[in-house]
Write a protein that holds these residues in place. Sequence first.
Motif: not given
Length: 190
Positions: A170-177, A157-165
């Motif tokens: 270094g901001t939340q909501g998206h990945s490096r790609s 689950s995404r909730d267990m792993r925390g938000p995507r950083i």
Amino acid sequence: MTTNLVECINSVLKGVRNLPVLALRIEASMQQAGNIVVHRFDRRNEVFEVHEMTIRKVLVVDLARRTYDCGHFQVERIPCRYVIACCANQRLDWQLYVHDVYKMTEVRKVYRFEFTPLGNPKTWPAYEGPTLVANPALRRTSKGKPKLTRYLNKMDSRDMRGPRICHLCGTQGHSRSRCPQRAGPSGVGS
């Protein structure tokens, strides 16, 4: 390590789904019926009082009405462990209490009608009815990574792993790609 274990268990359970439901349930019920004692019974009316040693409850099984205090017998229409214990105590055939829907005679009735051959499709009459439009989202993709077939657990689950950083900005909501600050082919050397 636990994910691999879960995947192994899921692969075993996928095979079990194809086994007959009745055989699995009856076999499990017969094994569990050994812990049940039939105290009182009225053989003429087919009413029994059963006592399970592990839960220490007194329950009533009515074979004539096909009812039992827990409700499983009424809903599933398969003899539960209590019904099998009553049948074993009185030397009754438990198969009499299996609903017809589970019997092979009913399954065979589906195939008793003859199938007529379809013939050449060019000789069929023109179809005059509603046109169905397929949902493109349900189409199988032939290329790319295959879809995941294992069952997800809490760890996935995404909730267990925390938000995507993003590891780039270094901001939340998206990945490096997907980072807006990522330099593309036109950004090289600027």
